[in-house]
Design a protein around this motif. Structure first.
Motif, PDB file in Angstrom:
ATOM      1  N   LEU A 282     -16.277   8.924 -30.760  1.00  0.00           N
ATOM      2  CA  LEU A 282     -14.821   9.038 -30.728  1.00  0.00           C
ATOM      3  C   LEU A 282     -14.376  10.474 -30.974  1.00  0.00           C
ATOM      4  O   LEU A 282     -13.408  10.947 -30.366  1.00  0.00           O
ATOM      5  CB  LEU A 282     -14.198   8.102 -31.768  1.00  0.00           C
ATOM      6  N   ALA A 283     -15.069  11.177 -31.858  1.00  0.00           N
ATOM      7  CA  ALA A 283     -14.696  12.566 -32.158  1.00  0.00           C
ATOM      8  C   ALA A 283     -14.889  13.462 -30.933  1.00  0.00           C
ATOM      9  O   ALA A 283     -14.019  14.267 -30.587  1.00  0.00           O
ATOM     10  CB  ALA A 283     -15.515  13.088 -33.333  1.00  0.00           C
ATOM     11  N   THR A 284     -16.025  13.325 -30.253  1.00  0.00           N
ATOM     12  CA  THR A 284     -16.287  14.191 -29.097  1.00  0.00           C
ATOM     13  C   THR A 284     -15.390  13.834 -27.913  1.00  0.00           C
ATOM     14  O   THR A 284     -14.919  14.725 -27.194  1.00  0.00           O
ATOM     15  CB  THR A 284     -17.766  14.104 -28.679  1.00  0.00           C
ATOM     16  N   THR A 285     -15.135  12.544 -27.688  1.00  0.00           N
ATOM     17  CA  THR A 285     -14.237  12.172 -26.584  1.00  0.00           C
ATOM     18  C   THR A 285     -12.809  12.624 -26.870  1.00  0.00           C
ATOM     19  O   THR A 285     -12.060  12.948 -25.943  1.00  0.00           O
ATOM     20  CB  THR A 285     -14.271  10.655 -26.321  1.00  0.00           C
ATOM     21  N   THR A 286     -12.444  12.666 -28.147  1.00  0.00           N
ATOM     22  CA  THR A 286     -11.121  13.181 -28.505  1.00  0.00           C
ATOM     23  C   THR A 286     -11.023  14.676 -28.204  1.00  0.00           C
ATOM     24  O   THR A 286     -10.018  15.153 -27.663  1.00  0.00           O
ATOM     25  CB  THR A 286     -10.831  12.922 -29.992  1.00  0.00           C
TER      26      THR A 286
END
Length: 498
Positions: A282-286
């Motif tokens: 979720l952090a990288t896709t954000t």
């Protein structure tokens, strides 16, 4: 305390091997999502081609980046609020609220009498868009499986493909005819159709319960981002970069962001749950969404103005060059599922997209000192192909990694990051362009000045593309058939137990 949002259920749910098309059981809902998406898709490109006409009529070229920044800021800060409320009260009422706000904002923009008034009314439009786009994606995530979304993406992408031509074309025609206000009035029938389709076709059952809305977090986030964008846009224009006013605005914005982080840790139902950033996927896709937003606004808001002022081409021609970007996006987004992430996985697909994005933006930056409609269109098309392989697969990966009760927040966070990236990007690129124009001592319509300003912006866009590659490199490798919902966050589990 009551359980989290598992109390809401849909009358239309994913079914293995069910039909996908518009004639299927879920077809009416898909049609409603397509029309709703069309509202935002057309609005994304229709205004950019008319900026010179708007400036000639209302004045304030230095303020024109606010037309994009204030819209995107309002959209960005409202996305997490809507996403949370959609997980609480259901998707349908929030979707209708967003469509209603977008309608009101469009009408007001059409009657705007000055640049400050138009900027203010664009904020209302942004508040509506903040609900429509993420909730449309959330509903798609609710009623279609990951494999089905690879096919559904073709329908959604077709909306962007059509809008990518219709938006710039209408903007160019209205601009050339001197009726740029119809850029906003054309939204009226579209909003009415979208509202009727949602009302008639999308059904859900919601079991009401008590909730604590994070008003303090919302206010802090809105104020902090407004101050930071104000500092970037007006720095070097209304005041010197090193002046006490400039320094004070940036310090205040950063302090409020820090306070926002502390408040979110203690909030019972935070508007932007920090657990999202504790999960690597979720952090990288954000972060990928953030980069996509920066790159997208850099091209959509500056390509038409660059071509119109540097080459003297008609708004319609400049709009069609921009359309190449938004044609490339839906083409690659449509193919991303069947040809890429269902076979290779999400991360390789994203990395291929980032490579194309770097090539496209790099070519635009290198060749910007020699303005050419064909070159701009070709570079924009390649960039669009790349962004389509980054944005859609990364969002679907984020959605597939969470359960229903978290999907609205996961989708909203992704859309929030893209909107924040666009809002901040518009401010930064506007500051870059205004700085070049101020240093030249010539008006923005001077061909040489317009070329230099455009070239500086495109170099900044290429740098943003390179920085975004880092997020793709650190994205975990997850195949589509391995994407499973993550456990409920600990805070939600405790709430349910209570």
């Amino acid at each position: 305390m009551p359980a989290p949002a598992a109390a809401l259920s849909l009358d239309v749910t994913p079914a293995p091997h069910a039909a996908i098309g518009l004639r299927s059981e879920r077809g009416p809902v898909l049609l409603a999502l397509m029309v709703s998406t069309g509202l935002i898709a057309i609005d994304a490109t229709i205004l950019a081609t008319a900026v010179p006409s708007v400036v000639r009529d209302l004045g304030g070229f230095a303020q024109f980046p606010w037309l994009f920044s204030v819209y995107l800021l309002a959209q960005a800060v409202s996305v997490p609020v809507y996403a949370k409320l959609a997980d609480v009260f259901g998707r349908k009422p929030l979707m209708l609220l967003g469509i209603g706000l977008f309608l009101v904002g469009s009408l007001l923009c059409g009657f705007a009498w000055s640049m400050p008034a138009l900027i203010a009314f664009r904020a209302i439009q942004g508040l509506g868009a903040g609900a429509v786009q993420p909730i449309s994606m959330t509903i798609a995530g609710d009623i279609y499986t990951v494999a089905e979304r690879a096919r559904v993406q073709g329908y959604i992408a077709s909306v962007w493909a059509v809008s990518s031509v219709v938006g710039p074309t209408l903007g160019g025609i209205f601009s050339q005819l001197g009726i740029w206000r119809w850029i906003f009035f054309v939204n009226v029938p579209l909003t009415l159709v979208a509202a009727v389709l949602i009302l008639r076709n999308f059904q859900e059952r919601v079991q009401r319960r008590e909730h604590r809305i994070d008003y303090l977090g919302s206010v802090l986030l809105t104020t902090a981002m407004t101050l930071l964008i104000l500092g970037v846009l007006e720095g070097g224009q209304a005041w010197a970069w090193t002046s006490p006013v400039s320094i004070g605005i940036f310090v205040a914005g950063l302090v409020l962001l820090a306070v926002f982080g502390l408040v979110e840790r203690r909030a019972a139902e935070p508007v932007l749950p920090l657990w999202v950033f504790s999960r690597r996927l979720l952090a990288t896709t954000t972060l990928l969404a953030l980069g996509v937003g920066v790159i997208l606004i850099g091209l959509t808001s500056f390509v038409p103005t660059y071509l119109e002022n540097s080459l003297g081409v008609e708004p319609l021609t400049a709009g069609l060059a921009l359309a190449a970007l938004t044609i490339g996006w839906p083409i690659s987004a449509t193919l991303s599922g069947r040809l890429f992430y269902l076979r290779l996985g999400f991360r390789p697909t994203v990395l291929i997209g980032l490579a194309l994005t770097v090539v496209g933006t790099g070519a635009l930056a290198l060749l910007a000192q020699h303005p050419s409609v064909a070159v701009v269109a070709a570079a924009s098309f390649v960039t669009g192909l790349g962004l389509g392989l980054v944005a859609s697969p990364s969002l679907i990966a984020a959605q597939a990694s969470v359960g229903w009760a978290e999907r609205g927040v996961a989708t909203g966070t992704n859309m929030f990051a893209r909107s924040i990236g666009s809002a901040v990007g518009a401010a930064i690129f506007g500051a870059v362009a205004n700085g070049v124009i101020s240093a030249s001592g010539r008006p923005e319509t001077d061909p040489a000045t317009a070329t230099d300003a455009g070239a500086a912006v495109f170099v900044a866009v290429a740098i943003a593309a390179l920085l975004t590659v880092a997020a793709g490199v650190f994205m975990p490798q997850v195949r589509a058939d391995q994407a499973t919902p993550a456990p409920e966050p600990e805070t939600a589990t405790e709430t349910a137990a209570a």
